[in-house]
Design an enzyme around this catalytic site. Structure first.
Site, PDB file in Angstrom:
ATOM      1  N   HIS A 174       0.969  -1.182   0.038  1.00  0.00           N
ATOM      2  CA  HIS A 174      -0.079   0.108   0.101  1.00  0.00           C
ATOM      3  C   HIS A 174       0.812   1.304  -0.071  1.00  0.00           C
ATOM      4  O   HIS A 174       2.123   1.096   0.618  1.00  0.00           O
ATOM      5  CB  HIS A 174      -0.721  -0.103   1.298  1.00  0.00           C
ATOM      6  N   ASP A 224       3.197  -4.406   7.870  1.00  0.00           N
ATOM      7  CA  ASP A 224       2.027  -3.682   7.732  1.00  0.00           C
ATOM      8  C   ASP A 224       0.830  -4.730   7.894  1.00  0.00           C
ATOM      9  O   ASP A 224       0.596  -5.330   6.875  1.00  0.00           O
ATOM     10  CB  ASP A 224       1.904  -2.876   6.501  1.00  0.00           C
ATOM     11  N   GLN A 266      -4.538  -5.130   6.962  1.00  0.00           N
ATOM     12  CA  GLN A 266      -5.309  -6.212   6.250  1.00  0.00           C
ATOM     13  C   GLN A 266      -5.526  -7.432   7.127  1.00  0.00           C
ATOM     14  O   GLN A 266      -6.098  -8.442   6.691  1.00  0.00           O
ATOM     15  CB  GLN A 266      -5.287  -6.220   5.003  1.00  0.00           C
ATOM     16  N   LYS A 326     -10.439  -0.951  10.481  1.00  0.00           N
ATOM     17  CA  LYS A 326     -10.508  -1.902   9.643  1.00  0.00           C
ATOM     18  C   LYS A 326     -11.013  -3.257  10.418  1.00  0.00           C
ATOM     19  O   LYS A 326     -10.745  -4.185   9.987  1.00  0.00           O
ATOM     20  CB  LYS A 326      -9.243  -2.018   8.950  1.00  0.00           C
ATOM     21  N   CYS A 353      -4.880   2.444  -3.625  1.00  0.00           N
ATOM     22  CA  CYS A 353      -3.255   2.787  -3.122  1.00  0.00           C
ATOM     23  C   CYS A 353      -2.321   1.912  -3.301  1.00  0.00           C
ATOM     24  O   CYS A 353      -1.407   1.506  -2.384  1.00  0.00           O
ATOM     25  CB  CYS A 353      -3.584   3.170  -1.546  1.00  0.00           C
TER      26      CYS A 353
HETATM   27  N1  PLP Z   1      -1.736  -0.657   4.594  1.00  0.00           N
HETATM   28  C1  PLP Z   1      -2.713  -1.504   3.960  1.00  0.00           C
HETATM   29  C2  PLP Z   1      -2.397  -2.619   3.519  1.00  0.00           C
HETATM   30  C3  PLP Z   1      -3.928  -1.004   3.770  1.00  0.00           C
HETATM   31  O1  PLP Z   1      -4.864  -1.730   3.326  1.00  0.00           O
HETATM   32  C4  PLP Z   1      -4.144   0.363   4.389  1.00  0.00           C
HETATM   33  C5  PLP Z   1      -5.577   1.037   4.288  1.00  0.00           C
HETATM   34  O2  PLP Z   1      -6.337   0.882   3.095  1.00  0.00           O
HETATM   35  C6  PLP Z   1      -3.284   1.241   5.043  1.00  0.00           C
HETATM   36  C7  PLP Z   1      -2.063   0.565   5.134  1.00  0.00           C
HETATM   37  C8  PLP Z   1      -3.567   2.447   5.453  1.00  0.00           C
HETATM   38  O3  PLP Z   1      -4.413   2.513   6.410  1.00  0.00           O
HETATM   39  P1  PLP Z   1      -5.022   3.644   7.132  1.00  0.00           P
HETATM   40  O4  PLP Z   1      -5.470   4.700   6.034  1.00  0.00           O
HETATM   41  O5  PLP Z   1      -6.236   3.120   8.088  1.00  0.00           O
HETATM   42  O6  PLP Z   1      -4.028   4.582   7.868  1.00  0.00           O
END
Ligand code: PLP
Length: 402
Positions: free
Chosen positions: A119, A196, A199, A222, A360
């Site tokens: 992401h 990270d 998900q 999430k 993203c």
């Molecule tokens: N990392 C992953 C794999 C994500 O799917 C997301 C959000 O879609 C993020 C990071 C960023 O999360 P947030 O926007 O809640 O900070």
């Protein structure tokens, strides 16, 4: 899991005169009533700034906030609750590590490894370091099935590698990466690993001690909890080494104009007033998930995934991106040359909420040479009937657009 669906009143509504089918859970999940009630009761009965107050409400709110921290510790099996840093979300958590580790440990020529399926939140903060400090970003590639080519990792690691930052589960491909193995490979070369987990945490059991990761980042929203709060887990040895990210109240021991000393963990990384009510909401969401059972949730979501793939693959011209054997309940697809946003717009009018675009993850789109995908992502409250609705709506859109 039908019995839990009643806990999510938002799902019980019509959009454009049709029952809402919410399949955008990778973007954010809905909140069960207990979480909404927790937020409400915090503001009705407990709202107060924490840590600094001598009065009853402040002390009670502080206790609840620290109890939430302990709940998160237990949920991901961290060794110490002071290794749990509350942030605004996964993005904030990764930026915290990048800024803080960057200031503390990184120099020109040092290398950071990410993967092609990250992401943007796990790419751009590292690019800042490349620009500011002269660090170098290296990338583990993916293959056509959307699987990481881990055999390429050892050759990417060098004596200048300072961090491997990688996603647990891809938000676009659904791929579940074998992070335990990846962490072992990196640690054998003395390279720390940031995961990270945005998900992953709501969909499978995470044990940071078993994984032995150095950092694990995620967002509460999430995982059925409120927006505006997230977690950065860091091993004590790293957190002690790193300089604070933001300066301000709470993160200091003593301030003079000549010199400031920093507070102990976890407060050193929590400058300013935190999102106390949201932390309570997060605690209640974790209790809710644990009450159902993470394994039960994972098994059910895997059934939904298999059913969705089985149904959707019968649509002529469909291509699903991400076919890893270990996959989370996310299905990204395109149909022929139809633009994904056209499909999304049509099925929206039929009550189906999906996400379209690059999610993203533009490097994944570049890899496959596409502008975006349609992405359906499932949660514990979704049903096979909703997948039938998705199938029918998508096939109808195909017939209209072909
Ligand atoms: N990392 C992953 C794999 C994500 O799917 C997301 C959000 O879609 C993020 C990071 C960023 O999360 P947030 O926007 O809640 O900070």
């Amino acid at each position: 899991m039908m019995m839990y669906r009643d806990d999510f009143k938002i799902l019980d509504q019509k959009v454009y005169g049709r029952p809402l089918v919410y399949l955008d859970n990778a973007a954010t999940t809905q909140k069960p009533q207990v979480v909404i009630d927790a937020l409400r009761s915090y503001y009705e009965q407990l709202n107060s700034n924490i840590h600094r107050g001598v009065h009853y409400l402040s002390q009670k709110a502080t206790d609840e906030f620290e109890m939430a921290r302990e709940t998160v510790r237990r949920f991901i099996n961290a060794k110490n609750s002071y290794e749990i840093i509350f942030t605004r979300g996964a993005t904030d958590s990764i930026n915290l590590v990048a800024a803080s580790l960057g200031r503390t440990c990184l120099q020109a020529g040092d290398e950071i490894i990410v993967s092609e399926m990250e992401h943007h939140a796990n790419i751009v903060p590292w690019q800042f370091l490349c620009e500011e400090r002269g660090c170098i970003l290296k990338v583990i590639p993916i293959n056509e099935e959307g699987i990481l080519q881990i055999d390429k990792l050892p050759e990417l690691i060098s004596s200048r590698t300072r961090l491997l930052a990688i996603t647990h589960v891809s938000n676009t491909l659904g791929t579940i990466n074998p992070i335990k193995k990846i962490i072992e490979i990196a640690h054998n070369q003395n390279v720390p690993v940031l995961i990270d987990g945005a998900q992953a945490v709501a969909h499978c059991k995470v044990d940071v001690q078993d994984l032995d990761c150095d950092f694990y980042c995620f967002s509460a929203h999430k995982m059925y909890a409120p927006m505006g709060i997230g977690v950065m887990y860091g091993k004590e040895e790293w957190l002690n080494k790193m300089r604070p990210y933001q300066g301000g109240g709470e993160m200091i021991k003593q301030v003079t104009f000549a010199k400031t000393t920093y507070n102990e963990l976890p407060f050193k990384f929590e400058a300013g007033t935190p999102s106390v009510g949201d932390a309570m909401g997060l605690k209640v969401a974790i209790d809710y998930l644990e009450n159902i059972g993470m394994e039960k949730i994972a098994t059910y979501e895997s059934e939904l995934l298999n059913y969705a793939v089985e149904r959707l693959t019968t649509i002529p011209g469909i291509r699903i991106y991400g076919n890893a054997p270990q996959k989370s309940a996310i299905v990204s697809f395109n149909i022929g040359k139809i633009h994904p946003s056209d499909i999304g717009t049509i099925i929206d009018k039929l009550g189906i909420a999906v996400r379209t675009g690059h999610h993203c993850t533009q490097p994944i789109m570049d890899h496959f040479g596409i502008p975006g995908t349609v992405r359906a992502s499932f949660a514990l409250y979704n049903t096979k009937k909703e997948i039938d609705d998705l199938y029918e709506a998508v096939d109808r859109a195909r017939m209209m657009l072909e």
